[in-house]
Design a protein around this motif. Structure first.
Motif, PDB file in Angstrom:
ATOM      1  N   VAL A  29      35.444  46.430  48.956  1.00  0.00           N
ATOM      2  CA  VAL A  29      36.387  45.961  47.945  1.00  0.00           C
ATOM      3  C   VAL A  29      35.671  45.095  46.912  1.00  0.00           C
ATOM      4  O   VAL A  29      35.908  45.226  45.706  1.00  0.00           O
ATOM      5  CB  VAL A  29      37.558  45.200  48.602  1.00  0.00           C
ATOM      6  N   LEU A  30      34.793  44.216  47.364  1.00  0.00           N
ATOM      7  CA  LEU A  30      34.056  43.366  46.421  1.00  0.00           C
ATOM      8  C   LEU A  30      33.146  44.189  45.516  1.00  0.00           C
ATOM      9  O   LEU A  30      33.014  43.895  44.324  1.00  0.00           O
ATOM     10  CB  LEU A  30      33.252  42.305  47.177  1.00  0.00           C
ATOM     11  N   THR A  35      32.493  46.686  40.052  1.00  0.00           N
ATOM     12  CA  THR A  35      32.463  47.872  39.186  1.00  0.00           C
ATOM     13  C   THR A  35      33.602  47.815  38.172  1.00  0.00           C
ATOM     14  O   THR A  35      33.417  48.102  36.989  1.00  0.00           O
ATOM     15  CB  THR A  35      32.571  49.160  40.026  1.00  0.00           C
ATOM     16  N   MET A  36      34.783  47.447  38.644  1.00  0.00           N
ATOM     17  CA  MET A  36      35.946  47.335  37.762  1.00  0.00           C
ATOM     18  C   MET A  36      35.702  46.289  36.678  1.00  0.00           C
ATOM     19  O   MET A  36      35.993  46.511  35.501  1.00  0.00           O
ATOM     20  CB  MET A  36      37.174  46.981  38.598  1.00  0.00           C
ATOM     21  N   ALA A  37      35.137  45.159  37.065  1.00  0.00           N
ATOM     22  CA  ALA A  37      34.842  44.097  36.098  1.00  0.00           C
ATOM     23  C   ALA A  37      33.805  44.553  35.074  1.00  0.00           C
ATOM     24  O   ALA A  37      33.921  44.247  33.884  1.00  0.00           O
ATOM     25  CB  ALA A  37      34.367  42.846  36.816  1.00  0.00           C
ATOM     26  N   ASP A  38      32.812  45.317  35.522  1.00  0.00           N
ATOM     27  CA  ASP A  38      31.817  45.862  34.591  1.00  0.00           C
ATOM     28  C   ASP A  38      32.472  46.778  33.560  1.00  0.00           C
ATOM     29  O   ASP A  38      32.130  46.742  32.372  1.00  0.00           O
ATOM     30  CB  ASP A  38      30.724  46.619  35.343  1.00  0.00           C
ATOM     31  N   LEU A  39      33.417  47.591  34.017  1.00  0.00           N
ATOM     32  CA  LEU A  39      34.135  48.474  33.088  1.00  0.00           C
ATOM     33  C   LEU A  39      34.962  47.675  32.087  1.00  0.00           C
ATOM     34  O   LEU A  39      34.992  48.002  30.896  1.00  0.00           O
ATOM     35  CB  LEU A  39      35.044  49.434  33.864  1.00  0.00           C
ATOM     36  N   VAL A  40      35.616  46.631  32.554  1.00  0.00           N
ATOM     37  CA  VAL A  40      36.402  45.787  31.650  1.00  0.00           C
ATOM     38  C   VAL A  40      35.482  45.130  30.632  1.00  0.00           C
ATOM     39  O   VAL A  40      35.767  45.128  29.431  1.00  0.00           O
ATOM     40  CB  VAL A  40      37.210  44.728  32.438  1.00  0.00           C
ATOM     41  N   ALA A  51      36.127  38.555  33.338  1.00  0.00           N
ATOM     42  CA  ALA A  51      36.529  39.926  33.649  1.00  0.00           C
ATOM     43  C   ALA A  51      36.838  40.120  35.130  1.00  0.00           C
ATOM     44  O   ALA A  51      37.811  40.780  35.486  1.00  0.00           O
ATOM     45  CB  ALA A  51      35.446  40.909  33.201  1.00  0.00           C
ATOM     46  N   GLU A  52      36.034  39.537  35.999  1.00  0.00           N
ATOM     47  CA  GLU A  52      36.269  39.723  37.432  1.00  0.00           C
ATOM     48  C   GLU A  52      37.577  39.060  37.865  1.00  0.00           C
ATOM     49  O   GLU A  52      38.346  39.636  38.636  1.00  0.00           O
ATOM     50  CB  GLU A  52      35.095  39.190  38.244  1.00  0.00           C
ATOM     51  N   MET A  53      37.854  37.861  37.360  1.00  0.00           N
ATOM     52  CA  MET A  53      39.108  37.191  37.701  1.00  0.00           C
ATOM     53  C   MET A  53      40.296  37.974  37.142  1.00  0.00           C
ATOM     54  O   MET A  53      41.339  38.090  37.785  1.00  0.00           O
ATOM     55  CB  MET A  53      39.120  35.759  37.179  1.00  0.00           C
TER      56      MET A  53
END
Length: 86
Positions: A29-30, A35-40, A51-53
């Motif tokens: 999950v982390l 990865t999701m934060a990198d995309l954002v 972005a990660e938060m």
């Protein structure tokens, strides 16, 4: 379905699996959150370090809202009454 799993994670899933499975899941999950934060960050560079938060908050929010979809019959009935009053 994903939101249902997030909602069940703490109360059901984590109580019925081994510690090793929980560790693997949390690490996965982390990694996905990263990865999701990198995309954002790529598409919204102004998000920067937040972005990660933002992603984590979005996942928690989606999991919380998932309990209301589909709404219970009583809520649908209340909405129907509200429309009639207008």
């Amino acid at each position: 379905m994903l939101c249902d799993l997030f909602g069940a994670q703490g109360g059901v899933l984590e109580r019925n699996v081994s510690a090793e499975v929980i560790k693997r899941h949390k690490r996965s999950v982390l990694a996905e959150l990263s990865t999701m934060a990198d995309l954002v960050r790529r598409h919204l560079p102004e998000a920067g370090d937040d972005a990660e938060m933002f992603c984590l908050t979005s996942l928690v929010f989606a999991g919380a809202l998932a309990t209301y979809v589909p709404p219970p019959a009583s809520v649908l009935a209340a909405y129907a009454l509200r429309v009639c009053w207008m």
